[in-house]
Design a protein around this motif. Structure first.
Motif, short mmCIF file in Angstrom:
data_model
loop_
_atom_site.label_atom_id
_atom_site.label_comp_id
_atom_site.label_asym_id
_atom_site.label_seq_id
_atom_site.Cartn_x
_atom_site.Cartn_y
_atom_site.Cartn_z
N VAL A 193 1.12 -0.80 -0.09
CA VAL A 193 0.00 0.41 0.42
C VAL A 193 0.74 1.14 0.44
O VAL A 193 0.79 1.89 -0.94
N TRP A 194 1.66 1.62 0.95
CA TRP A 194 2.58 2.84 0.80
C TRP A 194 3.53 2.39 0.27
O TRP A 194 4.90 1.94 0.42
N CYS A 195 4.32 3.93 -0.28
CA CYS A 195 5.08 4.11 -1.26
C CYS A 195 6.04 4.99 -1.11
O CYS A 195 5.40 6.56 -0.53
N THR A 196 7.04 4.60 -0.92
CA THR A 196 8.34 6.04 -1.08
C THR A 196 8.17 6.65 -2.05
O THR A 196 8.45 6.08 -2.72
N ILE A 197 8.13 8.16 -2.56
CA ILE A 197 8.45 8.21 -3.11
C ILE A 197 9.45 10.11 -2.88
O ILE A 197 9.24 10.71 -2.41
N THR A 198 9.77 9.65 -4.13
CA THR A 198 11.66 10.63 -3.86
C THR A 198 10.94 11.97 -4.86
O THR A 198 10.99 11.17 -5.86
N ARG A 201 9.41 11.02 0.31
CA ARG A 201 7.40 10.91 1.13
C ARG A 201 7.39 10.23 1.63
O ARG A 201 7.08 9.42 0.05
N ILE A 202 6.24 9.58 1.63
CA ILE A 202 5.72 8.47 1.84
C ILE A 202 3.66 8.44 1.43
O ILE A 202 3.39 9.78 2.27
N LEU A 203 3.78 7.78 0.33
CA LEU A 203 2.44 7.95 0.20
C LEU A 203 1.69 6.48 -0.93
O LEU A 203 1.94 5.92 -0.42
N HIS A 204 0.12 7.29 -1.71
CA HIS A 204 -0.53 6.00 -1.08
C HIS A 204 -0.93 6.29 -2.27
O HIS A 204 -2.34 6.00 -3.09
N PRO A 205 -0.14 5.72 -3.70
CA PRO A 205 -0.67 5.50 -4.59
C PRO A 205 -2.01 3.94 -5.47
O PRO A 205 -1.50 3.22 -3.78
N ILE A 206 -2.78 4.24 -5.97
CA ILE A 206 -3.40 2.89 -7.02
C ILE A 206 -2.88 2.24 -8.28
O ILE A 206 -2.80 3.91 -8.91
N PRO A 220 9.92 16.39 -13.38
CA PRO A 220 8.85 15.77 -12.80
C PRO A 220 8.75 14.43 -12.76
O PRO A 220 7.85 13.87 -12.91
N VAL A 221 9.85 13.82 -13.03
CA VAL A 221 10.00 12.12 -12.92
C VAL A 221 10.72 12.09 -10.92
O VAL A 221 10.94 12.69 -10.55
N VAL A 222 9.91 11.58 -10.74
CA VAL A 222 10.34 11.08 -9.43
C VAL A 222 10.78 9.44 -9.27
O VAL A 222 10.20 8.39 -9.86
N ALA A 223 11.34 8.96 -7.87
CA ALA A 223 11.53 7.78 -7.87
C ALA A 223 10.83 7.18 -6.85
O ALA A 223 10.28 8.19 -5.77
N PHE A 224 10.08 5.76 -6.85
CA PHE A 224 9.41 5.48 -5.54
C PHE A 224 9.38 4.16 -5.44
O PHE A 224 10.32 3.32 -6.35
N SER A 225 9.28 3.57 -4.48
CA SER A 225 9.82 2.12 -3.89
C SER A 225 8.31 1.80 -2.60
O SER A 225 8.12 2.44 -1.61
N TYR A 226 8.08 0.14 -3.18
CA TYR A 226 7.33 0.17 -1.59
C TYR A 226 8.17 -1.42 -1.21
O TYR A 226 9.66 -2.20 -1.96
#
Length: 160
Positions: free
Chosen positions: A20-25, A36-41, A69-75
């Protein structure tokens, strides 16, 4: 090792839905990162995944995304299942897409879906309902069982 998204699709959706919770940089104009921690679907858009996030365009986040506009994401899960990637972001303004995302969050069972009105938004037309779209350029996925067996090679998907 490069692979196709179809080869990891089921695990991608299972891991991101379970974690559920994803780190977005994001990256500031001067090059400094902020996570930051966000909640994508996530859902499919044709043959590619697309992520949707209800998030406020704070001054820092908006400045970062405007410059880059490019981010890194991690679960990550305690079972050591990992999904990481990079995605191009865009703020969503059109009413039809905002309604689609609103409905998705409101009808998807918790914990992935949730009641958006708890955060002050009254509906998809509410100006406080701001949506960030994620279009991945790259996704990598690693199973905890692989790590336990000593295999640290993730499946990697690159999108054109």
């Amino acid at each position: 090792m490069p692979t196709t998204f179809d080869a990891i699709k089921a695990d991608f959706f299972r891991f991101t839905s379970d974690i559920v919770w994803c780190t977005i940089t994001t990256v500031a104009p001067g090059g400094r990162p902020r996570s930051r921690i966000l909640h994508p679907i996530w859902e499919m858009d044709g043959d590619r995944p697309v992520g949707w996030i209800f998030t406020f365009p704070s001054p820092v986040k908006a400045r970062h995304l405007s410059a880059n506009p490019v981010v890194a994401f991690s679960y990550w899960s305690p079972a050591q299942n990992v999904v990481q990637g990079e995605a191009r972001t865009s703020w969503v303004d059109d009413a039809a897409t905002k309604k689609h995302v609103w409905d998705m969050f409101m009808t998807t069972p918790p914990p992935l879906g949730y009641d958006l009105t708890e955060f002050g938004a009254t509906g998809p037309e509410d100006p406080s309902f701001t949506v960030l779209r994620l279009d991945p350029d790259r996704i990598q996925l690693l199973h905890g069982e692989q790590l336990a067996a000593g295999d640290v090679t993730p499946a990697i998907v690159k999108f054109a």
